[in-house]
Design a protein around this motif. Structure first.
Motif, PDB file in Angstrom:
ATOM      1  N   ILE A 247      87.775  73.502  42.209  1.00 52.14           N
ATOM      2  CA  ILE A 247      86.822  73.699  41.043  1.00 52.14           C
ATOM      3  C   ILE A 247      85.367  74.302  41.541  1.00 52.14           C
ATOM      4  O   ILE A 247      84.741  73.870  42.642  1.00 52.14           O
TER       5      ILE A 247
ATOM      6  N   TYR B  41      91.628  67.167  32.717  1.00 52.73           N
ATOM      7  CA  TYR B  41      90.932  67.650  31.567  1.00 52.73           C
ATOM      8  C   TYR B  41      89.832  66.568  31.170  1.00 52.73           C
ATOM      9  O   TYR B  41      88.565  66.855  31.118  1.00 52.73           O
TER      10      TYR B  41
ATOM     11  N   LEU C 158      93.516  71.537  42.597  1.00 53.70           N
ATOM     12  CA  LEU C 158      92.507  72.081  41.675  1.00 53.70           C
ATOM     13  C   LEU C 158      91.275  72.468  42.389  1.00 53.70           C
ATOM     14  O   LEU C 158      90.360  71.542  42.764  1.00 53.70           O
TER      15      LEU C 158
ATOM     16  N   VAL D  67      89.578  74.244  34.237  1.00 53.62           N
ATOM     17  CA  VAL D  67      90.829  73.539  34.149  1.00 53.62           C
ATOM     18  C   VAL D  67      91.877  73.811  33.031  1.00 53.62           C
ATOM     19  O   VAL D  67      92.994  74.079  33.128  1.00 53.62           O
TER      20      VAL D  67
ATOM     21  N   ILE E 117      97.532  67.007  35.237  1.00 46.38           N
ATOM     22  CA  ILE E 117      96.555  68.111  34.914  1.00 46.38           C
ATOM     23  C   ILE E 117      95.891  67.561  33.474  1.00 46.38           C
ATOM     24  O   ILE E 117      94.499  67.834  33.137  1.00 46.38           O
TER      25      ILE E 117
END
Length: 287
Positions: A150, A125, A148, A160, A121
């Motif tokens: 999004i 980012y 994730l 995030v 993670i």
């Protein structure tokens, strides 16, 4: 960003790179050359102006305005470089913050599942911020083993950052980290958002339109009036001289335009993709 040896003079002089302004300015330089040749022919052959003609005094205006245009271009270039350098500072801070965050988590966390989550993670980012600043579309899942989802209609880096903070809060609720550790890790997440905001400020706040437009018009009018006065001194040699002067002045403006937005894909923009890849490598080494 173009990689080069600053001590290799000959490569600069005889090599025209993709980022060189000569290629971009060549069409208008040809126009300026034809224009200068036309003015020179009219003054020398057709109009046959005498040496005491008032047109000869136009060069006095250029002497007075030369200092003004040099100040404007110096301020323009310095302002653009400050934006480029601040962008580099922000991404340098992102590198250091990612390392510090990973270093603290490597000591605090003992569960391999939690460590694997942050191993993916944190680089996510940086990678997403790079694409966010370039306005690129990203997939809904950046890594196969980290889910994730999004929403591209919302602020992607913030999503995030929210996932990271939610995970840290869950670690605290499950007693995997203490309250003091929660505060320490929370400060690192805040820094991520601060860096993103600073980069967005650079990205979304260009030089005021009126200022940029004025410099372009000033350079163009300044160059167009050069042949009238300097034909008396240089004759037909005024053609290459005026073209060269335009090349120098317009190149400074083009360089400033390119580096004032350091997060694009131009040759002189910041290598944010490479930096995000380095962050991924460093985080995986630490956690």
């Amino acid at each position: 960003m173009t990689s080069y040896n600053p001590k290799d003079w000959f490569s600069f002089i005889f090599h025209f790179s993709k980022a060189d302004t000569f290629r971009k300015l060549l069409p208008i330089m040809i126009f300026i050359g034809i224009y200068s040749a036309t003015i020179a022919y009219l003054e020398i052959e057709f109009w046959d102006l005498p040496d005491d003609s008032h047109v000869k005094n136009i060069s006095v205006m250029h002497s007075m305005l030369g200092f003004v245009i040099s100040l404007l271009l110096a301020y323009r270039t310095n302002t653009a470089y400050d934006r480029w350098w601040e962008g580099r500072r922000m991404w340098g801070s992102l590198v250091n913050n990612s390392r510090n965050f990973a270093l603290k988590l490597s000591v605090i966390l003992t569960d391999e599942k939690d460590r694997a989550f942050f191993r993916k993670i944190i680089p996510a980012y940086a990678s997403l911020l790079n694409k966010h600043l370039k306005d690129e579309e990203t997939g809904k899942q950046l890594f196969d083993d980290v889910d994730l989802v999004i929403d591209h209609h919302k602020h992607r880096p913030n999503q995030v950052a929210k996932i990271i903070f939610t995970k840290i809060h869950d670690l605290y609720k499950s007693n995997k980290i203490t309250g003091d550790q929660l505060i320490i890790l929370n400060n690192e997440v805040i820094t991520f958002t601060d860096i993103c905001g600073a980069c967005e400020r650079i990205k979304n706040t260009p030089i005021p339109y009126s200022y940029s437009a004025f410099i372009k018009k000033f350079i163009f009018i300044f160059v167009l009036t050069l042949p009238f006065g300097y034909v008396f001194l240089l004759g037909y040699y005024v053609i290459p001289v005026v073209v060269f002067i335009f090349y120098v002045l317009a190149s400074l403006e083009l360089i400033a335009e390119e580096i004032e937005d350091p997060f694009g894909t131009d040759a002189n923009d910041l290598p944010t993709q490479k930096i995000s890849e380095n962050i991924k490598k460093h985080v995986e080494e630490l956690i």
